[in-house]
Write an enzyme that holds these catalytic residues in place. Structure first.
Site, PDB file in Angstrom:
ATOM      1  CB  SER A  74       7.591  -4.480  -5.588  1.00 46.57           C
ATOM      2  OG  SER A  74       6.834  -4.441  -4.407  1.00 46.57           O
TER       3      SER A  74
HETATM    4  N1  SAH Z   1       7.824  -7.252  -0.748  1.00 42.26           N
HETATM    5  C1  SAH Z   1       6.820  -7.879  -1.568  1.00 42.26           C
HETATM    6  C2  SAH Z   1       5.798  -6.852  -2.034  1.00 42.26           C
HETATM    7  C3  SAH Z   1       4.436  -7.417  -1.978  1.00 42.26           C
HETATM    8  S1  SAH Z   1       3.145  -6.231  -2.167  1.00 42.26           S
HETATM    9  C4  SAH Z   1       7.452  -8.614  -2.741  1.00 42.26           C
HETATM   10  O1  SAH Z   1       8.632  -8.364  -3.014  1.00 42.26           O
HETATM   11  O2  SAH Z   1       6.805  -9.457  -3.353  1.00 42.26           O
HETATM   12  C5  SAH Z   1       2.838  -5.731  -0.500  1.00 42.26           C
HETATM   13  C6  SAH Z   1       2.569  -6.815   0.496  1.00 42.26           C
HETATM   14  O3  SAH Z   1       2.196  -6.182   1.735  1.00 42.26           O
HETATM   15  C7  SAH Z   1       1.411  -7.746   0.146  1.00 42.26           C
HETATM   16  O4  SAH Z   1       1.854  -9.070   0.207  1.00 42.26           O
HETATM   17  C8  SAH Z   1       0.373  -7.454   1.219  1.00 42.26           C
HETATM   18  O5  SAH Z   1      -0.405  -8.574   1.578  1.00 42.26           O
HETATM   19  C9  SAH Z   1       1.236  -6.981   2.364  1.00 42.26           C
HETATM   20  N2  SAH Z   1       0.534  -6.185   3.382  1.00 42.26           N
HETATM   21  C10 SAH Z   1      -0.475  -5.303   3.203  1.00 42.26           C
HETATM   22  N3  SAH Z   1      -0.848  -4.770   4.386  1.00 42.26           N
HETATM   23  C11 SAH Z   1      -0.055  -5.325   5.349  1.00 42.26           C
HETATM   24  C12 SAH Z   1       0.055  -5.183   6.765  1.00 42.26           C
HETATM   25  N4  SAH Z   1      -0.725  -4.365   7.468  1.00 42.26           N
HETATM   26  N5  SAH Z   1       0.993  -5.908   7.403  1.00 42.26           N
HETATM   27  C13 SAH Z   1       1.827  -6.755   6.725  1.00 42.26           C
HETATM   28  N6  SAH Z   1       1.772  -6.931   5.384  1.00 42.26           N
HETATM   29  C14 SAH Z   1       0.842  -6.233   4.701  1.00 42.26           C
END
Ligand code: SAH
Length: 215
Positions: A66
């Site tokens: 993010s």
């Molecule tokens: N907090 C992360 C943001 C990553 S983007 C960071 O700081 O890098 C959002 C993340 O949510 C992705 O890795 C994606 O795979 C995950 N995601 C999407 N749907 C999900 C679900 N149903 N359960 C858990 N994770 C999920």
């Protein structure tokens, strides 16, 4: 792993902190945490030079780390107190996880992409950030076996509110969640009693989608 964090990286982080402060982040503890977490280590080597721009970047499996401003914005809304038990949905690179650990939270985090889950599980302890629990699973379900939580943060765009999450909050606890399809409204639900929740909205953001089940 040798932790490669130079004065140059620290300088770039201080500039990033100024940028997000100018965009409106005020909480000193949150700004301090951003100034400490070595974001460049959470990104694939090809992107290291971009690590301290206030932008999201690809981390594999079609996902992104993010934007720092968004991480700071959501973290500020959580109003983290040391020792609080926090559930994160979407571990991704582990960057948000690390920011919460800098704030002395006990972090439980779920990721649905196996590749990212495996990578974060190995990587986070190597750079000194040890979550309480990392799980490969579906965040729509939360982590009922470890509930209740002092707060819950969802780091992907939810097409609708996953009801299970509200039930896993302590009274007084907050759920910070971007809700919407193409654009998401940052929404905070505060549990004011066993059955009551207060809802506040904080403007538009764009996240990768919160997808169902495991992958
Ligand atoms: N907090 C992360 C943001 C990553 S983007 C960071 O700081 O890098 C959002 C993340 O949510 C992705 O890795 C994606 O795979 C995950 N995601 C999407 N749907 C999900 C679900 N149903 N359960 C858990 N994770 C999920």
């Amino acid at each position: 792993m040798i932790i490669n964090d130079s004065n140059r990286h620290k300088g770039l982080r201080n500039q990033l902190v100024s940028t997000i402060r100018n965009k409106g982040i005020k909480d000193k503890a949150v700004l301090d945490a951003i100034s400490k977490v070595p974001r460049h280590l959470f990104m694939d080597s090809g992107f290291v030079d971009f690590a301290y721009q206030d932008k999201p970047f690809p981390i594999g499996a079609d996902q992104t780390i993010s934007q720092p401003y968004t991480v700071a914005f959501q973290t500020e809304l959580l109003e983290v107190q040391p020792g609080q038990k926090i559930l994160e949905i979407g571990t991704g690179s582990g960057y948000q996880t690390a920011v919460l650990i800098e704030l002395k939270a006990e972090v439980y985090s779920i990721e649905r992409q196996k590749e990212l889950y495996t990578k974060a599980k190995k990587f986070l302890p190597k750079v000194g950030y040890v979550p309480k629990k990392l799980e490969f699973g579906d965040g729509y379900l939360g982590m009922p076996e470890y509930a209740p939580f002092d707060s819950i943060i969802v780091t992907a765009g939810a097409p609708y509110l996953p009801k299970a999450l509200l039930g896993q909050l302590n009274i007084g606890g907050k759920l910070v969640i971007p809700i919407g399809d193409n654009v998401q409204v940052m929404t905070v639900f505060t549990r004011t009693s066993e059955k009551k929740f207060e809802k506040l909205e904080y403007g538009d953001f764009r996240f990768v989608p919160l997808l169902k089940e495991k992958n």
